[in-house]
Design an enzyme around this catalytic site. Structure first.
Site, short mmCIF file in Angstrom:
data_model
loop_
_atom_site.label_atom_id
_atom_site.label_comp_id
_atom_site.label_asym_id
_atom_site.label_seq_id
_atom_site.Cartn_x
_atom_site.Cartn_y
_atom_site.Cartn_z
N PHE A 26 0.82 -1.21 0.00
CA PHE A 26 0.00 0.00 0.00
C PHE A 26 0.86 1.27 0.00
CE2 PHE A 26 -2.11 2.94 3.21
CZ PHE A 26 -2.88 3.61 2.28
N ASP A 61 13.49 -11.83 -1.86
CA ASP A 61 13.08 -12.42 -0.59
C ASP A 61 14.07 -11.90 0.44
OD1 ASP A 61 12.57 -13.93 1.63
OD2 ASP A 61 12.97 -15.88 0.69
N LEU A 83 10.47 -0.74 3.26
CA LEU A 83 9.05 -0.86 3.64
C LEU A 83 8.62 -2.31 3.81
CD1 LEU A 83 7.45 1.67 1.09
CD2 LEU A 83 8.17 2.15 3.43
N ALA A 84 9.38 -3.25 3.24
CA ALA A 84 8.95 -4.65 3.24
C ALA A 84 8.76 -5.15 4.66
CB ALA A 84 9.99 -5.51 2.52
N TYR A 151 3.40 -8.38 16.03
CA TYR A 151 3.77 -7.38 15.03
C TYR A 151 4.61 -6.28 15.69
CZ TYR A 151 3.40 -3.27 12.06
OH TYR A 151 3.69 -2.15 11.33
N PHE A 177 2.43 6.40 12.74
CA PHE A 177 1.21 6.03 13.45
C PHE A 177 0.21 5.55 12.39
CE2 PHE A 177 3.53 7.93 16.73
CZ PHE A 177 2.91 7.73 17.95
N ASN A 178 -1.02 5.28 12.76
CA ASN A 178 -1.98 4.75 11.78
C ASN A 178 -2.13 5.70 10.59
OD1 ASN A 178 -2.67 3.53 14.48
ND2 ASN A 178 -4.05 2.37 13.17
N ARG A 213 -7.20 6.74 17.44
CA ARG A 213 -5.95 6.63 16.71
C ARG A 213 -5.58 7.96 16.07
NH1 ARG A 213 -5.85 2.82 19.33
NH2 ARG A 213 -5.64 0.61 18.79
#
Length: 309
Positions: A26, A61, A83-84, A151, A177-178, A213
């Site tokens: 995303f 990978d 970002l992965a 996570y 943050f979110n 949030r």
């Protein structure tokens, strides 16, 4: 002509090579668009054996140190934006969080050392989830980490290990943050709410709608990443947030106001996680000091943009 010095190439005169891991996610899609518009030559990396390769897109990978070495050696990037990650908190295999988020990040850093390449900056995306259940109006970077799920624990471990590289590589850790926006999958809360309003559904099943949030717009987050790449900041950890909290109840009201549609809210106990962080609001003070030109996007504008898709 003798005695004439060669002028070093400026940013505009020389293509800036930037490697973005997790490019198909995303955030990656929005970031890459911004980087290309700014004149970066972007090499994207994507996971999965079936992912098609192009001159600017490589399969990687990150749990394979050998593959990381190969990509770093071939691309020799000026910047790396990492970002992965496995980012869905409800992912079903806890070990994957540590394999990908911790060991994958270390492989990338080790690969730079192994092939003798030092980028100008490595921006590593962490998460504000590392703070855990903190009761505060604004969490700043000095708050202790207290993760409450795999996570968050994997991101906290990743940060700790990345810090051991601060004296060897120019690393900047970002704690977003979110955030949300067009293209985020509906297993995340705001896209789920948006989809229900867009389809004018009669009802929606949610967990605790009173959790609050610090929601940002993905376009704001990627602009922050771009600005941080251009900044002098390294060897730092920085929150990426707005400092403005919203409860899901407030977001539902806002979406109803925008669409003129009301739906019935059903609280599904299965969606209520015991480890849910009740309030997560960040302090953007450090971010604003490092990149003062960055402007936040009103969350109502984000919702309008998503609902218009």
């Amino acid at each position: 002509m003798s005695g004439e010095t060669t002028k070093p190439a400026t940013h505009a005169e020389r293509l800036t090579r930037t490697l973005v891991t997790g490019a198909s996610g995303f955030t990656g899609a929005w970031l890459i668009g911004g980087l290309l518009a700014s004149g970066h030559a972007v090499t994207e990396t994507v996971a999965g054996a079936g992912a098609p390769e192009t001159p600017s897109r490589r399969r990687l990978d990150i749990t394979s140190l050998e593959q990381c070495r190969q990509v770093i050696d071939e691309v020799r990037p000026d910047y790396i934006v990492h970002l992965a990650a496995i980012s869905f908190v409800g992912h079903d295999d806890p070990l994957d969080f540590y394999r990908v988020n911790v060991l994958g990040t270390l492989n990338l850093l080790q690969a730079c050392a192994d092939v003798g390449h030092t980028p100008r900056k490595v921006l590593v995306a962490s998460s504000a989830n590392v703070y855990g259940n903190v009761t505060s109006d604004a969490i700043d970077e000095s708050f202790p980490v207290a993760p409450v799920n795999h996570y968050a624990a994997s991101k906290a471990a990743m940060e700790s290990m990345a810090r051991t590289w601060f004296d060897r590589l120019p690393i900047l850790i970002a704690r977003p943050f979110n955030y949300t926006g067009r293209g985020q999958t509906s297993n995340f809360l705001v896209p789920k709410i948006v989809e229900h309003f867009a389809r004018r559904e009669p009802e929606i099943s949610l967990g605790n709608i009173d959790v609050a949030r610090d929601f940002s717009d993905v376009r704001y987050v990627v602009r922050a990443y771009e600005a941080l790449l251009d900044s002098a900041a390294v060897g730092e950890t920085v929150n990426v947030c707005t400092g403005q909290p919203y409860t899901l109840r407030e977001i539902l009201t806002m979406a109803s106001d925008i669409t003129g549609h009301d739906l019935e809210i059903r609280v599904n106990p299965a969606f209520v996680r015991q480890t849910d962080v009740k309030v997560l609001v960040g302090s953007p003070a450090k971010l604003r000091t490092l990149v003062p030109e960055l402007e936040a996007i009103e969350f109502r504008q984000t919702l309008e943009w998503m609902l218009a898709a």
